[in-house]
Design a protein around this motif. Structure first.
Motif, PDB file in Angstrom:
ATOM      1  N   SER A  96     -13.163 115.267  31.948  1.00 18.46           N
ATOM      2  CA  SER A  96     -13.334 115.117  33.395  1.00 18.46           C
ATOM      3  C   SER A  96     -14.743 115.463  33.877  1.00 18.46           C
ATOM      4  O   SER A  96     -15.027 115.366  35.075  1.00 18.46           O
ATOM      5  CB  SER A  96     -12.305 115.988  34.139  1.00 18.46           C
ATOM      6  N   ASN A  97     -15.620 115.860  32.963  1.00 21.57           N
ATOM      7  CA  ASN A  97     -16.995 116.204  33.326  1.00 21.57           C
ATOM      8  C   ASN A  97     -17.874 114.966  33.197  1.00 21.57           C
ATOM      9  O   ASN A  97     -18.259 114.570  32.106  1.00 21.57           O
ATOM     10  CB  ASN A  97     -17.507 117.330  32.429  1.00 21.57           C
ATOM     11  N   GLY A  98     -18.192 114.351  34.326  1.00 20.51           N
ATOM     12  CA  GLY A  98     -18.977 113.124  34.317  1.00 20.51           C
ATOM     13  C   GLY A  98     -20.389 113.288  33.809  1.00 20.51           C
ATOM     14  O   GLY A  98     -21.036 112.309  33.433  1.00 20.51           O
ATOM     15  N   ASN A  99     -20.893 114.509  33.789  1.00 26.46           N
ATOM     16  CA  ASN A  99     -22.241 114.760  33.272  1.00 26.46           C
ATOM     17  C   ASN A  99     -22.271 114.858  31.751  1.00 26.46           C
ATOM     18  O   ASN A  99     -23.328 114.720  31.135  1.00 26.46           O
ATOM     19  CB  ASN A  99     -22.803 116.056  33.870  1.00 26.46           C
ATOM     20  N   LYS A 100     -21.105 115.098  31.149  1.00 25.31           N
ATOM     21  CA  LYS A 100     -21.052 115.287  29.703  1.00 25.31           C
ATOM     22  C   LYS A 100     -20.283 114.183  28.982  1.00 25.31           C
ATOM     23  O   LYS A 100     -20.480 113.984  27.780  1.00 25.31           O
ATOM     24  CB  LYS A 100     -20.407 116.636  29.373  1.00 25.31           C
ATOM     25  N   CYS A 101     -19.420 113.499  29.701  1.00 28.08           N
ATOM     26  CA  CYS A 101     -18.543 112.530  29.042  1.00 28.08           C
ATOM     27  C   CYS A 101     -18.476 111.237  29.849  1.00 28.08           C
ATOM     28  O   CYS A 101     -18.378 111.269  31.084  1.00 28.08           O
ATOM     29  CB  CYS A 101     -17.142 113.130  28.889  1.00 28.08           C
ATOM     30  N   GLU A 102     -18.528 110.129  29.158  1.00 24.92           N
ATOM     31  CA  GLU A 102     -18.432 108.819  29.805  1.00 24.92           C
ATOM     32  C   GLU A 102     -17.661 107.869  28.897  1.00 24.92           C
ATOM     33  O   GLU A 102     -17.866 107.858  27.688  1.00 24.92           O
ATOM     34  CB  GLU A 102     -19.827 108.258  30.068  1.00 24.92           C
ATOM     35  N   PHE A 103     -16.788 107.083  29.497  1.00 22.76           N
ATOM     36  CA  PHE A 103     -16.040 106.065  28.754  1.00 22.76           C
ATOM     37  C   PHE A 103     -16.675 104.715  29.049  1.00 22.76           C
ATOM     38  O   PHE A 103     -16.815 104.316  30.204  1.00 22.76           O
ATOM     39  CB  PHE A 103     -14.573 106.056  29.176  1.00 22.76           C
ATOM     40  N   ILE A 104     -17.060 103.988  27.998  1.00 21.09           N
ATOM     41  CA  ILE A 104     -17.684 102.674  28.161  1.00 21.09           C
ATOM     42  C   ILE A 104     -16.728 101.613  27.628  1.00 21.09           C
ATOM     43  O   ILE A 104     -16.597 101.439  26.418  1.00 21.09           O
ATOM     44  CB  ILE A 104     -19.034 102.600  27.418  1.00 21.09           C
ATOM     45  N   PRO A 105     -16.042 100.891  28.518  1.00 22.18           N
ATOM     46  CA  PRO A 105     -15.139  99.831  28.055  1.00 22.18           C
ATOM     47  C   PRO A 105     -15.920  98.670  27.442  1.00 22.18           C
ATOM     48  O   PRO A 105     -17.041  98.375  27.852  1.00 22.18           O
ATOM     49  CB  PRO A 105     -14.425  99.386  29.338  1.00 22.18           C
ATOM     50  N   VAL A 106     -15.310  98.031  26.458  1.00 22.31           N
ATOM     51  CA  VAL A 106     -15.876  96.842  25.833  1.00 22.31           C
ATOM     52  C   VAL A 106     -14.817  95.744  25.899  1.00 22.31           C
ATOM     53  O   VAL A 106     -13.672  95.965  25.497  1.00 22.31           O
ATOM     54  CB  VAL A 106     -16.262  97.095  24.364  1.00 22.31           C
ATOM     55  N   CYS A 107     -15.202  94.588  26.428  1.00 20.45           N
ATOM     56  CA  CYS A 107     -14.246  93.487  26.495  1.00 20.45           C
ATOM     57  C   CYS A 107     -14.954  92.178  26.155  1.00 20.45           C
ATOM     58  O   CYS A 107     -16.163  92.165  25.892  1.00 20.45           O
ATOM     59  CB  CYS A 107     -13.589  93.407  27.880  1.00 20.45           C
ATOM     60  N   ILE A 108     -14.211  91.101  26.135  1.00 17.67           N
ATOM     61  CA  ILE A 108     -14.770  89.776  25.891  1.00 17.67           C
ATOM     62  C   ILE A 108     -14.531  88.934  27.144  1.00 17.67           C
ATOM     63  O   ILE A 108     -13.646  89.243  27.950  1.00 17.67           O
ATOM     64  CB  ILE A 108     -14.145  89.103  24.651  1.00 17.67           C
ATOM     65  N   PRO A 109     -15.302  87.865  27.344  1.00 15.55           N
ATOM     66  CA  PRO A 109     -15.161  87.068  28.567  1.00 15.55           C
ATOM     67  C   PRO A 109     -13.962  86.124  28.518  1.00 15.55           C
ATOM     68  O   PRO A 109     -14.100  84.899  28.443  1.00 15.55           O
ATOM     69  CB  PRO A 109     -16.495  86.306  28.639  1.00 15.55           C
ATOM     70  N   GLU A 110     -12.775  86.708  28.557  1.00 14.86           N
ATOM     71  CA  GLU A 110     -11.533  85.945  28.608  1.00 14.86           C
ATOM     72  C   GLU A 110     -10.618  86.591  29.637  1.00 14.86           C
ATOM     73  O   GLU A 110     -10.734  87.796  29.913  1.00 14.86           O
ATOM     74  CB  GLU A 110     -10.854  85.910  27.234  1.00 14.86           C
ATOM     75  N   ASP A 111      -9.703  85.810  30.194  1.00 17.02           N
ATOM     76  CA  ASP A 111      -8.893  86.267  31.320  1.00 17.02           C
ATOM     77  C   ASP A 111      -8.078  87.510  30.977  1.00 17.02           C
ATOM     78  O   ASP A 111      -8.076  88.495  31.718  1.00 17.02           O
ATOM     79  CB  ASP A 111      -7.969  85.136  31.772  1.00 17.02           C
ATOM     80  N   MET A 112      -7.351  87.477  29.848  1.00 22.72           N
ATOM     81  CA  MET A 112      -6.500  88.609  29.487  1.00 22.72           C
ATOM     82  C   MET A 112      -7.315  89.875  29.271  1.00 22.72           C
ATOM     83  O   MET A 112      -6.912  90.969  29.689  1.00 22.72           O
ATOM     84  CB  MET A 112      -5.698  88.275  28.216  1.00 22.72           C
ATOM     85  N   ALA A 113      -8.485  89.729  28.639  1.00 26.68           N
ATOM     86  CA  ALA A 113      -9.329  90.892  28.380  1.00 26.68           C
ATOM     87  C   ALA A 113      -9.855  91.495  29.677  1.00 26.68           C
ATOM     88  O   ALA A 113      -9.933  92.726  29.818  1.00 26.68           O
ATOM     89  CB  ALA A 113     -10.490  90.497  27.476  1.00 26.68           C
TER      90      ALA A 113
END
Length: 205
Positions: A96-113
């Motif tokens: 929950s510490n935005g200064n120490k932790c970040e989630f970077i999503p990775v997806c592809i250019p498709e509708d379901m993703a």
């Protein structure tokens, strides 16, 4: 009975122990796809609920022992619950510490993703986990053949949709590479796409 979420939490504990050694500037954890990633991220909450339930049972046991013998000494089960609680707090504090932790999503250019990524970001918000950027992978940039042009056109509407849905995130597009990303040379090319450009702006019109 196995403790729910214990395997995931112990994995988190190993990661946090490594981070606290402070040997590197950044630590990257490559998670499984969305469903498994959410299970991993929800494991501290699940385990915390289990700890609360187990603690109530221990208090009832403690009350019975004190009633019959007049005293109670903490045993290994008490120590385990206390240590688990501390571990869960460390994990929750880091996530929950935005200064120490970040989630970077990775997806592809498709509708379901794109739809799945939208759900993922919503769930991350529920866990108070920060996301500032999004990587869209396998983007067709070549116009050299009819297939490439058709694929590029098909992806365009989803790139536009992603830019509209995730307008608060910095979006980085990664092109389709002709070869597998393997070895230092290929990794350096990928690094340049992901990190060397300060602000990636693409004309999608």
């Amino acid at each position: 009975m196995s403790i729910p979420g214990i395997d995931e939490v112990m994995s988190f504990k190993t990661i946090i122990d490594l981070i606290e050694e402070n040997n590197y500037e950044k630590y990257v954890v490559d998670t499984a796809p969305t469903g498994h990633a959410l299970r991993l991220l929800s494991s501290p909450v699940l385990l915390d609920e289990w700890i609360k339930m187990a603690a109530k049972m221990r208090w009832k046991y403690r009350y019975m022992i004190e009633s019959f013998s007049g005293e109670y000494k903490d045993d290994e089960a008490d120590v385990m619950l206390i240590n688990l609680k501390k571990t869960v707090k460390r994990i929750a504090a880091l996530l929950s510490n935005g200064n120490k932790c970040e989630f970077i999503p990775v997806c592809i250019p498709e509708d379901m993703a794109i739809m799945e990524t939208e759900r993922l970001l919503h769930e991350l918000g529920q866990f108070k986990i920060t996301s500032r950027q999004l990587i869209i992978n396998n983007v067709m940039e070549s116009d050299e053949s009819g297939f490439c042009r058709q694929r590029k056109k098909a992806q365009l509407k989803y790139l536009l949709k992603a830019n509209e849905l995730f307008n608060k995130l910095r979006i980085v597009t990664v092109p389709v590479f002709p070869d597998e990303i393997k070895g230092l040379a290929a990794l350096n090319k990928l690094k340049q796409v992901l990190f060397d450009v300060k602000e990636q702006k693409r004309d999608l019109t």
